[in-house]
Design an enzyme around this catalytic site. Sequence first.
Site, PDB file in Angstrom:
ATOM      1  N   SER A 108       2.835 -12.872  -7.869  1.00  0.00           N
ATOM      2  CA  SER A 108       2.994 -11.590  -7.204  1.00  0.00           C
ATOM      3  C   SER A 108       2.163 -10.483  -7.860  1.00  0.00           C
ATOM      4  O   SER A 108       0.940 -10.566  -7.922  1.00  0.00           O
ATOM      5  CB  SER A 108       4.484 -11.227  -7.163  1.00  0.00           C
ATOM      6  OG  SER A 108       4.724 -10.110  -6.363  1.00  0.00           O
ATOM      7  N   ASP A 247       0.051  -5.753  -2.928  1.00  0.00           N
ATOM      8  CA  ASP A 247       0.007  -6.369  -4.252  1.00  0.00           C
ATOM      9  C   ASP A 247      -0.669  -7.735  -4.138  1.00  0.00           C
ATOM     10  O   ASP A 247      -1.161  -8.105  -3.075  1.00  0.00           O
ATOM     11  CB  ASP A 247       1.402  -6.463  -4.866  1.00  0.00           C
ATOM     12  CG  ASP A 247       2.302  -7.456  -4.149  1.00  0.00           C
ATOM     13  OD1 ASP A 247       2.029  -7.780  -2.979  1.00  0.00           O
ATOM     14  OD2 ASP A 247       3.291  -7.913  -4.759  1.00  0.00           O
ATOM     15  N   ASP A 249       0.151 -10.820  -3.889  1.00  0.00           N
ATOM     16  CA  ASP A 249       0.517 -11.861  -2.925  1.00  0.00           C
ATOM     17  C   ASP A 249       0.908 -11.303  -1.566  1.00  0.00           C
ATOM     18  O   ASP A 249       1.339 -12.040  -0.686  1.00  0.00           O
ATOM     19  CB  ASP A 249       1.639 -12.755  -3.479  1.00  0.00           C
ATOM     20  CG  ASP A 249       2.999 -12.079  -3.486  1.00  0.00           C
ATOM     21  OD1 ASP A 249       3.039 -10.843  -3.641  1.00  0.00           O
ATOM     22  OD2 ASP A 249       4.009 -12.791  -3.351  1.00  0.00           O
ATOM     23  N   ASP A 251       3.265  -8.999  -0.427  1.00  0.00           N
ATOM     24  CA  ASP A 251       4.604  -8.669   0.061  1.00  0.00           C
ATOM     25  C   ASP A 251       5.070  -7.295  -0.404  1.00  0.00           C
ATOM     26  O   ASP A 251       6.193  -6.886  -0.119  1.00  0.00           O
ATOM     27  CB  ASP A 251       5.627  -9.745  -0.323  1.00  0.00           C
ATOM     28  CG  ASP A 251       5.806  -9.905  -1.830  1.00  0.00           C
ATOM     29  OD1 ASP A 251       5.162  -9.157  -2.599  1.00  0.00           O
ATOM     30  OD2 ASP A 251       6.581 -10.786  -2.242  1.00  0.00           O
TER      31      ASP A 251
END
Length: 452
Positions: A108, A247, A249, A251
Amino acid sequence: MSRRYFGTDGVRGRVGEPPITPEFVLKLGYAAGRVLSRADFAPPHRNRPGVLIGKDTRISGYMLEAALESGLSAAGVDSFLTGPLPTPGVAFLTRALRLSAGIMVSASHNPFEDNGIKFFSAEGLKLPDAVESEIEALLDGPLETRPSAELGKAERVNDAEGRYIEFCKAAFPKHRSLRGRKLVVDAAQGACYHVGPRVFQEMGAEVVAIGVHPNGTNINHRHGATHPEAIARAVVEHGADFGIAFDGDGDRLAMADRDGKLFDGDQLLYAIAKHRCEQGRLRGGVVGTLMTNYALERRLKEMGVGFERAKVGDRYVLEALHARGWELGGENSGHLLCLDCHSTGDAIISALQVLEAVATAGQTLAEFTAELKLLPQVLVNVRTPSAGEAMQHPRVREAVSRAERELSGRGRVLLRPSGTEPLLRVMVEGEQEAAVKGLAESIASAVRQVAA
């Protein structure tokens, strides 16, 4: 069953250190394959279970993707590889392709030295705790490879990006476009580097793309939702209408207005809730977290909208939404959930919901959210080996009581142990920043005295 490896968002750590090693991830893929190859996971139209594997742009993704594929194959499970794709894209395609599960290789918003493994169910939801515990229970057992004729195969999903882009675009009203809008889109050198700008371009916007040159080691570095100052500068520099930052990834979302003013998750959640309320299509209320600014809770109540706080983490926001039968929730960090659009948090779709709101109102983001005046919020981290005991100590409880009396219902005090470090997080919010800082420090001082 207690879990040793799975946290609130899968398995995560420093690459090369347990558990993020190729040996462990191979075994994790095998254990997951064993659980997911049960009849209750295998879709009836497939001869054997299949699992989608996506990843962000970290260089370690190549190694971990290969290890997962090997482990799944040994368990007799087919792998479907997407290459770099946002986490919500993996959730969507897992469901769209009728597969048994999806796996995202990502840490993430963390730096590139970290990585992690997230699992999604066939419905595009995070795996239940019980299933993760089943997987963990197999990690200590032997890796018994299936007979050669029963080994899993691997294939690449060549149209993964295009299918996900169309899915995102469907979350925006068909009678509207972004024509005439100039947007800065910051993909954080991460999984949105290709699909993020394309979504907004295909909807008619002029897009200035930044953070779209990943090299394996620059994900989240000085770009994206965790460094929103990059879009703030770029919006002003390019004379854009809005800035949108994801960000690593895809989400988590941050946005900026045309003057470079930044908006966090609480403000963006309010924009979406306000628009849906005005349109008469807000189902139920809104779920925030323990860290959601008190001003949002107060403003929603003024609007007659229900509000509930969940523990910190989008997993808990999702659980609360399902329990209530509501659709909208999120965190001030920028994880936003619109369950009428997707089964999980999706920064691209969330940005489209905000853009729909301001386009309908014909206002800037600042104008549309002007009624929400965020309260000053001060967070102090105090190192202590026993955060739970410190919270219950009479001296600390008295400091908290004094602060609450002084706030007189116009603010909040929250003490929260860190889930990853030996810290007690002391948060105070109220109307006067100087007073809030003083109250937070007085509580933190009491914690330090107890911990000494």
